[in-house]
Design an enzyme around this catalytic site. Structure first.
Site, PDB file in Angstrom:
ATOM      1  N   HIS A  43      -8.077  -4.675  -1.704  1.00  0.00           N
ATOM      2  CA  HIS A  43      -6.775  -4.156  -1.308  1.00  0.00           C
ATOM      3  C   HIS A  43      -6.211  -4.901  -0.100  1.00  0.00           C
ATOM      4  O   HIS A  43      -4.994  -5.031   0.053  1.00  0.00           O
ATOM      5  CB  HIS A  43      -6.901  -2.664  -0.998  1.00  0.00           C
ATOM      6  CG  HIS A  43      -5.591  -1.985  -0.724  1.00  0.00           C
ATOM      7  ND1 HIS A  43      -4.545  -2.003  -1.613  1.00  0.00           N
ATOM      8  CD2 HIS A  43      -5.158  -1.271   0.350  1.00  0.00           C
ATOM      9  CE1 HIS A  43      -3.525  -1.321  -1.124  1.00  0.00           C
ATOM     10  NE2 HIS A  43      -3.869  -0.878   0.069  1.00  0.00           N
ATOM     11  N   ASP A  69      -8.282  -5.597  -6.376  1.00  0.00           N
ATOM     12  CA  ASP A  69      -7.887  -4.361  -5.689  1.00  0.00           C
ATOM     13  C   ASP A  69      -8.214  -3.158  -6.560  1.00  0.00           C
ATOM     14  O   ASP A  69      -7.654  -2.993  -7.643  1.00  0.00           O
ATOM     15  CB  ASP A  69      -6.376  -4.421  -5.406  1.00  0.00           C
ATOM     16  CG  ASP A  69      -5.871  -3.245  -4.568  1.00  0.00           C
ATOM     17  OD1 ASP A  69      -6.660  -2.337  -4.254  1.00  0.00           O
ATOM     18  OD2 ASP A  69      -4.667  -3.244  -4.238  1.00  0.00           O
ATOM     19  N   SER A 105       0.838  -1.184   0.000  1.00  0.00           N
ATOM     20  CA  SER A 105       0.000   0.000   0.000  1.00  0.00           C
ATOM     21  C   SER A 105       0.884   1.249   0.000  1.00  0.00           C
ATOM     22  O   SER A 105       1.813   1.334  -0.799  1.00  0.00           O
ATOM     23  CB  SER A 105      -0.955  -0.034   1.202  1.00  0.00           C
ATOM     24  OG  SER A 105      -1.950   0.939   1.080  1.00  0.00           O
TER      25      SER A 105
END
Length: 420
Positions: free
Chosen positions: A375, A342, A151
């Protein structure tokens, strides 16, 4: 597993915004350093230095985990795991601006004796990277075998390849991109509005330090105590974040349109809505309220503002003509990992990032994981993310990933959009 948990005093640190403050960095290390086996792990937005180890409250944990309930990547980092702490010396540092032990808005300004609040310097991903480099110097750690993170931690990884290419051999950006797209910028902007429009935010000045001493209030009840913290705003901000971490498929599987029942709503974090009594309180609402309730217990609203701004501001190409130009100084190898479900950081963004590495002349593997977890997949699917990381650490782009569970052979990690 040999583990160290400590805080390093790095002295005066000048942020990219031009301001300097004394900086302390909370960090943890695992394993034994032998001079060329160091792996730096970069945490995501609200993570801490506690990347692996026992959960809070476990007798083996000792005192505290920096406020985080559990180690955030124990399924990937540890003895016998993908990032094997019997083989590698793993370092994870909490970033400046956070509230898990490293200096941030909630820290005391030594010049005033009060929390910095929004007087804390603006923070960038570049600042995180520079602080990590200084910490490694402090620890006597030389060139890194690898830097890995997911991330916004993946952006941190990219900044290492850009800013300190001579200090790292391999980089593994996971579930990330060279920059946020406008949709995610918009979601982050709304999340920050939720905090800054909470009356309790009070311009960032909501901290209570020993009540009476801070205000001279002999009644024992300070203005801050009466006002409270901006929990409602921070809760909404976190709920927006959680929606972006899940995919449509995972939300449908987890919650559907099922009702959680009125008893569940009685315990909800959400404020009352008498006009809504006719309608069901759904499981997805209950989940978001639960996550919000837990999050406001452990995180600081100002830190959330600072860290999301750092993520939004990041652009790999800043100061260069292109992403490839920014990576041109890196002569190591790269593994880019993305997940099909994602939409926070998409497969397409990962492909463009891989293309930038290749244009820069970097040996790169583009590994796409079929997943409907969204995600969060890099955290909740260790059986998918672990093998390619393990094999890349061991053999670079020539590595092959094999599932520990069933010995199923993955495609070679160097099979990508660029061909075999």
């Amino acid at each position: 597993m040999n583990r160290t948990r400590d805080t390093a005093d790095l002295g005066a640190f000048e942020f990219e915004c031009g301001r300097s403050v004394p900086l302390e960095v909370a960090y943890e290390t695992y394993g034994e350093y032998d001079g060329d086996n160091a792996v730096l792990v970069c945490h995501a937005l609200t993570g801490s230095a506690h990347v692996t180890g026992p959960k809070r409250g476990d007798p083996a944990d000792g005192n505290g985990t920096g406020g985080q309930a559990a180690a955030w990547w124990s399924d990937v980092v540890g003895p016998g795991k993908a990032i094997d702490t019997r083989e590698y010396y793993v370092v994870c540092a909490n970033v400046p601006g956070s509230c898990y032990g490293t200096t941030g808005p909630a820290s005391i300004d030594p010049e005033t004796g009060e929390p910095y609040g929004t007087d804390f310097p603006a923070v960038t991903v570049g600042d995180w990277t520079r602080a990590q480099a200084r910490l490694l110097d402090h620890l006597g750690v030389g060139p890194l075998h690898a830097v890995v993170g997911g991330s916004v931690g993946g952006m941190n990884v990219l900044e290492w390849a850009k800013r300190y290419p001579e200090r790292v051999d391999r980089v593994i950006p996971v579930a990330t991109a060279a920059r946020l797209d406008p949709q995610m910028l918009a979601i982050d902007a709304v999340a920050r509005r939720a905090i800054t429009t909470d009356p309790n935010w009070n311009g960032g000045d909501y901290y209570d330090i020993a009540g009476d001493e801070a205000t001279g209030d002999s009644s024992g009840e300070s203005e801050a105590e009466e006002r409270g913290e901006p929990d409602e705003g921070l809760a909404v901000a976190r709920q927006l974040g959680h929606v972006s971490y899940l995919s449509k498929e995972s939300m449908d599987r987890k919650f559907g349109r099922r009702s959680a029942g009125r008893a569940a709503m009685a315990d909800a974090f959400a404020p009352g809505d008498p006009a809504g009594d006719f309608f069901p309180y759904r499981e997805v609402e209950s989940y978001l309220d639960y996550q919000a309730e837990k999050f406001v217990e452990r995180f600081d609203a100002n830190s959330y503002l600072y860290l999301t701004r750092a993520m939004d501001d990041y652009d790999l190409s800043s100061g260069y003509d292109s992403d490839a130009d920014a990576l041109a100084g890196f002569s190591g190898e790269a593994l880019v990992v993305s997940f099909t479900g994602d939409w926070h950081f998409t497969v397409e963004q990962a492909e463009r990032l891989s293309a930038a590495f290749e244009t820069a002349g970097v040996d790169v593997a583009n590994h796409v994981v079929e997943s409907d977890h969204g995600h969060d997949a890099f955290l909740v699917e260790p059986e998918e993310v672990g093998p390619p990381i393990r094999d890349f650490l061991a053999a670079g782009v020539e590595g092959r990933a094999v599932s520990d569970a069933d010995e199923r052979e993955f495609a070679p990690v160097h099979a990508s959009l660029f061909g075999d």
